[in-house]
Design a protein around this motif. Structure first.
Motif, PDB file in Angstrom:
ATOM      1  N   LEU A 228      20.066   1.915  10.027  1.00 20.89           N
ATOM      2  CA  LEU A 228      20.395   0.768  10.255  1.00 20.89           C
ATOM      3  C   LEU A 228      21.896   0.938  10.641  1.00 20.89           C
ATOM      4  N   THR A 229      22.072   0.235  11.888  1.00 21.92           N
ATOM      5  CA  THR A 229      23.495   0.550  12.566  1.00 21.92           C
ATOM      6  C   THR A 229      23.858  -1.018  12.829  1.00 21.92           C
ATOM      7  N   ILE A 230      25.046  -1.401  12.302  1.00 22.08           N
ATOM      8  CA  ILE A 230      25.583  -2.791  12.460  1.00 22.08           C
ATOM      9  C   ILE A 230      26.959  -2.595  13.232  1.00 22.08           C
ATOM     10  N   ASP A 231      27.111  -2.709  14.540  1.00 25.32           N
ATOM     11  CA  ASP A 231      28.601  -2.772  15.255  1.00 25.32           C
ATOM     12  C   ASP A 231      28.992  -4.121  15.353  1.00 25.32           C
ATOM     13  N   LEU A 232      30.336  -4.404  15.272  1.00 27.92           N
ATOM     14  CA  LEU A 232      31.016  -5.657  15.498  1.00 27.92           C
ATOM     15  C   LEU A 232      32.231  -5.142  16.570  1.00 27.92           C
ATOM     16  N   VAL A 233      32.109  -6.335  17.435  1.00 26.50           N
ATOM     17  CA  VAL A 233      33.137  -6.189  18.721  1.00 26.50           C
ATOM     18  C   VAL A 233      33.923  -7.602  18.538  1.00 26.50           C
ATOM     19  N   ALA A 234      35.131  -7.645  18.514  1.00 25.79           N
ATOM     20  CA  ALA A 234      36.095  -8.641  18.496  1.00 25.79           C
ATOM     21  C   ALA A 234      35.923  -9.259  20.204  1.00 25.79           C
ATOM     22  N   LEU A 235      35.318 -10.235  20.458  1.00 23.39           N
ATOM     23  CA  LEU A 235      35.310 -11.068  22.192  1.00 23.39           C
ATOM     24  C   LEU A 235      36.476 -11.848  22.003  1.00 23.39           C
ATOM     25  N   SER A 236      37.104 -12.371  21.146  1.00 22.27           N
ATOM     26  CA  SER A 236      38.441 -12.988  20.917  1.00 22.27           C
ATOM     27  C   SER A 236      38.906 -13.102  19.496  1.00 22.27           C
TER      28      SER A 236
ATOM     29  N   MET B 204      27.858  -9.199  17.043  1.00 24.26           N
ATOM     30  CA  MET B 204      27.433  -8.242  16.321  1.00 24.26           C
ATOM     31  C   MET B 204      26.023  -7.843  17.001  1.00 24.26           C
ATOM     32  N   ALA B 205      26.221  -6.365  16.958  1.00 25.04           N
ATOM     33  CA  ALA B 205      25.106  -5.594  17.666  1.00 25.04           C
ATOM     34  C   ALA B 205      24.426  -4.947  16.429  1.00 25.04           C
ATOM     35  N   THR B 206      23.108  -5.206  15.911  1.00 25.94           N
ATOM     36  CA  THR B 206      22.162  -4.749  14.873  1.00 25.94           C
ATOM     37  C   THR B 206      21.077  -3.757  15.653  1.00 25.94           C
ATOM     38  N   VAL B 207      20.936  -2.490  15.322  1.00 25.79           N
ATOM     39  CA  VAL B 207      19.828  -1.991  15.536  1.00 25.79           C
ATOM     40  C   VAL B 207      19.166  -0.981  14.350  1.00 25.79           C
ATOM     41  N   LEU B 208      18.052  -1.241  14.220  1.00 26.03           N
ATOM     42  CA  LEU B 208      17.123  -0.620  13.015  1.00 26.03           C
ATOM     43  C   LEU B 208      16.112   0.389  13.715  1.00 26.03           C
ATOM     44  N   ASN B 209      16.466   1.714  13.456  1.00 27.48           N
ATOM     45  CA  ASN B 209      15.356   2.807  13.942  1.00 27.48           C
ATOM     46  C   ASN B 209      14.539   3.419  12.772  1.00 27.48           C
ATOM     47  N   LEU B 210      13.309   3.221  12.640  1.00 27.15           N
ATOM     48  CA  LEU B 210      12.513   3.668  11.908  1.00 27.15           C
ATOM     49  C   LEU B 210      11.669   5.219  12.450  1.00 27.15           C
ATOM     50  N   ALA B 211      11.596   6.103  11.679  1.00 33.29           N
ATOM     51  CA  ALA B 211      10.960   7.362  12.194  1.00 33.29           C
ATOM     52  C   ALA B 211      10.115   8.025  11.120  1.00 33.29           C
ATOM     53  N   PRO B 212       8.870   8.448  11.457  1.00 30.54           N
ATOM     54  CA  PRO B 212       8.115   8.983  10.266  1.00 30.54           C
ATOM     55  C   PRO B 212       8.233  10.451  10.141  1.00 30.54           C
TER      56      PRO B 212
END
Length: 155
Positions: free
Chosen positions: A91-99, A105-113
């Motif tokens: 689980l990756t959560i990236d934050l970018v200040a727009l102002s 907030m960009a959230t990405v969840l990767n699942l791998a067997p």
């Protein structure tokens, strides 16, 4: 399998990161849902290396999960890695200040067997991917909205 979501939040990046870093509140929220959660390291240290052990029932079977905070880059984001019944997750959560008062907030969840049974489990999830993606995006949007109102809810 990957789930992702981007949300623009009407709050400073520091406020968003602080809400995401309230690990004790997330622990309490999981316990209220019937999940047994135990921190695997000292409770006072916040940062990379924090880990949790969780136990819960899924599809009628008891499961265990190991979750570790691998990256903690205040206030830009964090990355968690998990291992549960042969399923690896990131689980990756990236934050970018727009102002000064707006954050993306960009959230990405990767699942791998990692095993045949987890591969079959993921295959069954792929059949419901559209519904799961919609639910994931709704939960992330609800959390983002709760940060804007000043009353963060737990996912």
């Amino acid at each position: 399998m990957q789930f992702s979501s981007k949300e623009d939040i009407e709050a400073p990046i520091e406020t968003v990161f602080a809400a995401l870093s309230e690990f004790e509140a997330f622990e309490r929220s999981a316990i209220r849902r019937g999940i047994e959660v135990q921190r695997a390291n000292e409770a006072g240290v916040i940062g990379a290396g924090m880990a949790w052990e969780a136990a819960f029932d899924l599809r009628g079977k008891p499961r265990k999960l190991h979750l570790e905070l691998c990256e903690f880059d205040a206030p830009n984001g964090m990355r968690f890695e998990s291992e549960s019944f042969g399923l690896a997750g990131t689980l990756t959560i990236d934050l970018v200040a727009l102002s000064p008062k707006r954050t993306r907030m960009a959230t990405v969840l990767n699942l791998a067997p990692k095993s045949l049974s987890s591969r079959l489990f993921l295959q069954s999830l792929k059949l419901a991917k559209a519904n799961l993606t919609k639910r994931f995006k709704i939960k992330v949007a609800d959390f983002a909205k709760s940060i804007e109102t000043g009353k963060p809810r737990r996912i």
